[in-house]
Write a protein that holds these residues in place. Structure first.
Motif, PDB file in Angstrom:
ATOM      1  N   GLU A 474      79.276  20.337  34.462  1.00 30.45           N
ATOM      2  CA  GLU A 474      80.582  19.908  34.963  1.00 30.45           C
ATOM      3  C   GLU A 474      81.675  21.064  35.005  1.00 30.45           C
ATOM      4  O   GLU A 474      81.685  22.030  33.838  1.00 30.45           O
ATOM      5  N   PRO A 475      82.437  21.371  36.055  1.00 28.75           N
ATOM      6  CA  PRO A 475      83.493  22.461  35.962  1.00 28.75           C
ATOM      7  C   PRO A 475      84.622  22.114  34.818  1.00 28.75           C
ATOM      8  O   PRO A 475      84.972  20.886  34.667  1.00 28.75           O
ATOM      9  N   ILE A 476      85.159  23.201  34.362  1.00 30.29           N
ATOM     10  CA  ILE A 476      86.172  23.063  33.267  1.00 30.29           C
ATOM     11  C   ILE A 476      87.337  24.027  33.951  1.00 30.29           C
ATOM     12  O   ILE A 476      87.212  25.051  34.294  1.00 30.29           O
ATOM     13  N   ASP A 477      88.657  23.267  33.712  1.00 33.39           N
ATOM     14  CA  ASP A 477      89.897  23.860  33.743  1.00 33.39           C
ATOM     15  C   ASP A 477      90.418  24.272  32.446  1.00 33.39           C
ATOM     16  O   ASP A 477      90.505  23.281  31.563  1.00 33.39           O
ATOM     17  N   TYR A 478      90.792  25.518  32.224  1.00 30.29           N
ATOM     18  CA  TYR A 478      91.109  25.739  30.744  1.00 30.29           C
ATOM     19  C   TYR A 478      91.970  26.991  30.736  1.00 30.29           C
ATOM     20  O   TYR A 478      91.600  28.184  31.288  1.00 30.29           O
ATOM     21  N   ALA A 479      93.323  26.931  29.929  1.00 31.68           N
ATOM     22  CA  ALA A 479      94.215  28.102  29.947  1.00 31.68           C
ATOM     23  C   ALA A 479      94.830  28.269  28.656  1.00 31.68           C
ATOM     24  O   ALA A 479      95.035  27.082  28.129  1.00 31.68           O
ATOM     25  N   VAL A 480      94.920  29.336  28.050  1.00 34.20           N
ATOM     26  CA  VAL A 480      95.608  29.421  26.706  1.00 34.20           C
ATOM     27  C   VAL A 480      96.324  30.638  26.780  1.00 34.20           C
ATOM     28  O   VAL A 480      95.810  31.761  27.282  1.00 34.20           O
ATOM     29  N   SER A 481      97.503  30.692  25.964  1.00 35.95           N
ATOM     30  CA  SER A 481      98.100  31.649  25.453  1.00 35.95           C
ATOM     31  C   SER A 481      98.614  31.533  24.446  1.00 35.95           C
ATOM     32  O   SER A 481      99.425  30.446  23.876  1.00 35.95           O
ATOM     33  N   GLY A 482      98.432  32.562  23.499  1.00 35.28           N
ATOM     34  CA  GLY A 482      98.884  32.337  21.959  1.00 35.28           C
ATOM     35  C   GLY A 482      97.985  31.643  21.158  1.00 35.28           C
ATOM     36  O   GLY A 482      96.915  31.392  21.594  1.00 35.28           O
ATOM     37  N   ALA A 483      98.127  31.223  19.930  1.00 35.40           N
ATOM     38  CA  ALA A 483      97.150  30.623  19.095  1.00 35.40           C
ATOM     39  C   ALA A 483      97.037  29.137  19.492  1.00 35.40           C
ATOM     40  O   ALA A 483      98.168  28.339  19.468  1.00 35.40           O
ATOM     41  N   THR A 484      95.839  28.323  19.489  1.00 39.64           N
ATOM     42  CA  THR A 484      95.720  27.121  19.984  1.00 39.64           C
ATOM     43  C   THR A 484      94.689  26.609  19.278  1.00 39.64           C
ATOM     44  O   THR A 484      93.607  27.332  18.907  1.00 39.64           O
ATOM     45  N   LEU A 485      94.811  24.994  18.835  1.00 43.49           N
ATOM     46  CA  LEU A 485      93.763  24.332  18.335  1.00 43.49           C
ATOM     47  C   LEU A 485      93.034  23.408  19.231  1.00 43.49           C
ATOM     48  O   LEU A 485      93.634  22.944  20.114  1.00 43.49           O
TER      49      LEU A 485
END
Length: 665
Positions: A474-485
């Motif tokens: 299954e395709p995934i969309d994800y973006a992160v900037s900085g510290a993330t849980l």
């Protein structure tokens, strides 16, 4: 560039590399096959040397892969590419691509990979590539029918080094050269002082002989083409199948190869074949010619009555005459005819030319005898003349063929290298097609020109590292900037999301296409990926782990940190506080981090800043199986698996017990 300045190249390796024709240019080209032709350097070592040279050229001293798990992801990425190669060369060459923190190196690699993805993988090309290998240097061929001669000690040493295929003899005067001419089919004198020399034999005064090895020892070039025949023919087939423009004239190359035997000798010349057969068959032909003469004499004796007067017989016996002499008196004409038949047979059997036949006539013609006997000295002289003619003919044909092949030497190097490089390109193209890849945008630490935040953004990403068919991922969309849980249910895909992020970042910084519909990646200085710990750590291991993270947060700017369930290293309450402290330090450093945790709520409560929390949300349980939206939802604390089960029981069975439990989540 000093070879020793290349990372991983010491004095011994540098000395081996200097044996190459142009060591600096060869190393900087990244041509693994060419580097591997240095003595003692195999292709794996050559790939490391090429990678070191690339690093030095781009001033790329950093090491992006900072942890074991990050390095594992890189190896998995390389393996996916290598699985799509045909040649061993391409598999090794792909290892010169590595995750880099250098913008210039990434741009260089992306330019290569982008062009590669335009290639159209063709089964016919793949089949042709199966026969292509890097060109090899054959062992030194020892040539015994030719020698070099000089009166100068320095020239002698230079000749022995430059032309190990030939003997180098010392001469002082013309008589010395004449003696050599009796032992060798050809003598090449290197000293100008012997110009105008007039001696018997095939003697040439050529002061430039060491500078023209193709003329002096054509066997060297012919041995190279003979040893590499199959590689060259396969490379030619690759160019034709792929419709590439070859560096060498393929028709001319094939014509030259057709005139060359596997042992480096010239084939297809009728005169050389005649002389070779004459030398090889000489003894047998002489023996048969003797039999022909003997048969003729026997026939003559049977057809005639031979009578001798008593006084003549007594006189001949008193003179000690043999029976052969008695027969010669009565059968002189028949004996001459038998000898003539022997000569004709010898000339016909060996297909001798008129001048050679004159020498053959001397083989038979001594004192009459029965059985007929040949003159061994005449046979030896004929053998010498035929051998010399054969060797001169072979030498001339070798020189002519070497002349034809001489200007193909460099083009065929390019021909094979282009075929091998095509395999590298096609492997990247197949990788891109098999995993629906796109070339990512790699931006500097300041973000994109449009002002986008740092970190990474992946749209429609699918991981080929999962143990399922890629078509089912299954395709995934994800973006992160900085510290993330990153929170979510068990088996919801949190670890596979980290793997996807790591793979996309590693591939992007290698300059390779990534398995996504689109992707933007910050150019990270380091990638730290910590896999899930197997159980609670003892005090010593726990302390060591804290020290690792203490070192990590010191100067963490420009780093990507991926951590999978760090809370498993100790008690949940302590873990939440420790993770919160690490996230605070990373946030202060403006690093990009994703921590997978089941303690997201507790960590958020313990942190001194507003921790971003993303969640992989489960829609619920259907027939005991989770239904999950694999793309993390931004700013969302995902429900846990226990909460989903309690909710299902509350809906299915009702009652205060399940309702009260649900309220506690």
């Amino acid at each position: 560039m000093e070879l020793e300045a290349i990372p991983g190249v010491g004095a011994k390796t540098a000395a081996a590399l200097r044996e190459l024709d142009d060591p600096v240019a060869t190393v900087e080209s990244g041509d693994v096959a060419a580097i591997a032709r240095a003595p003692g350097v195999n292709e794996a070592r050559a790939a490391r040397i090429a990678r070191g040279a690339i690093r030095r050229r781009h001033g790329d001293d950093g090491r992006v892969l900072a942890t074991d798990r990050a390095r594992e992801v890189y190896r998995e990425a390389i393996d996916l590419l290598r699985e799509r190669t045909v040649t061993d060369y391409a598999a090794k060459r792909l290892e010169t691509f590595y995750p880099s923190g250098s913008a210039s190196r990434i741009e260089e690699a992306q330019s290569f990979a982008a062009a590669a993805t335009e290639q159209e993988p063709d089964p016919a090309v793949r089949e042709a590539l199966a026969g292509v290998e890097p060109l090899t240097d054959p062992p030194t061929v020892r040539v015994r029918d030719r020698c070099l001669a000089t009166a100068d000690a320095e020239t002698l040493a230079r000749a022995e080094s430059a032309v190990p295929e030939l003997s180098v003899e010392t001469v002082e005067e013309a008589r010395d050269v004449s003696e050599l001419a009796r032992s060798y089919a050809t003598v090449i004198v290197l000293d100008e002082a012997f110009a105008g020399l007039d001696v018997e034999g095939d003697v040439h005064v050529r002061p430039d002989a060491l500078e023209t090895p193709a003329e002096t020892v054509p066997e060297r070039l012919l041995a190279f083409f003979a040893a590499n025949r199959e590689r060259l023919e396969a490379a030619a087939a690759v160019h034709e199948a792929a419709d590439l423009s070859p560096a060498a004239d393929l028709d001319r190359l094939r014509d030259a190869l057709a005139r060359l035997d596997d042992d480096g000798t010239v084939v297809g010349d009728a005169e050389l074949d005649r002389l070779t057969a004459a030398v090889d068959d000489l003894d047998a032909a002489v023996s048969t010619a003797e039999s022909v003469a003997d048969d003729r004499l026997r026939e003559a004796i049977r057809e005639r009555d031979v009578t001798i007067e008593g006084t003549d017989f007594l006189s001949l016996v008193e003179q000690g005459a043999r029976v052969d002499s008695l027969l010669d008196r009565e059968l002189a004409d028949e004996y001459d005819e038998a000898i003539e038949r022997a000569r004709e047979h010898l000339a016909d059997a060996l297909r001798l030319e008129p001048g050679e036949a004159e020498l053959a006539d001397r083989v038979f013609g001594g004192d009459p005898s029965f059985p007929v006997e040949h003159e061994e000295s005449a046979v030896s002289r004929l053998r010498t003349e035929l051998s010399a003619a054969r060797d001169r003919r072979a030498a001339r044909l070798k020189s002519e063929l070497a002349s034809d092949l001489g200007d193909l030497r460099e083009p065929v190097e390019t021909l094979v290298r282009d075929a091998l490089e095509l395999d590298v390109e096609l492997a990247i193209a197949r990788f891109a097609r098999d995993f629906d890849c796109v070339m990512p945008e790699v931006v500097g630490p300041e973000g994109t020109a449009a002002g986008d935040a740092k970190g990474f953004r992946i749209e429609g990403g699918r991981s080929p590292l999962l143990d399922v068919d890629f078509a089912d991922v299954e395709p995934i969309d994800y973006a992160v900037s900085g510290a993330t849980l990153l929170s979510g249910v068990n088996s919801g895909g949190k670890t596979s999301t980290l793997d996807l992020v790591a793979l996309v970042v590693v591939l992007a910084q290698m300059g390779m296409p990534v398995p996504a519909e689109s992707a933007t990646v910050e150019r990270f200085e380091e990638v730290h990926y910590y896999a899930k710990s197997q159980g609670t750590l003892d005090a010593g291991a726990f302390e060591a782990t804290l020290r690792d993270f203490g070192d990590l947060v010191e100067g963490a700017d420009g780093r990507l940190v991926l951590v999978d369930e760090l809370e498993s290293i100790t008690e949940p309450g302590a873990s939440a506080k420790i993770i919160a402290g690490i996230l605070e330090a990373l946030d202060e450093q403006d690093a990009t981090a994703v921590f997978v945790s089941h303690l997201a709520r507790e960590i958020r409560d313990a942190a001194d800043f507003e921790v971003a929390v993303d969640g992989i949300e489960a829609a619920g349980l259907v027939d005991g199986e989770l239904r999950v939206n694999r793309s993390p939802k931004k700013g969302h604390l995902a429900r846990s698996t226990p909460e989903l089960i309690v909710e299902k029981l509350a809906d299915d069975r009702g009652g205060d017990f399940y309702g009260d439990l649900l309220e506690k989540f």
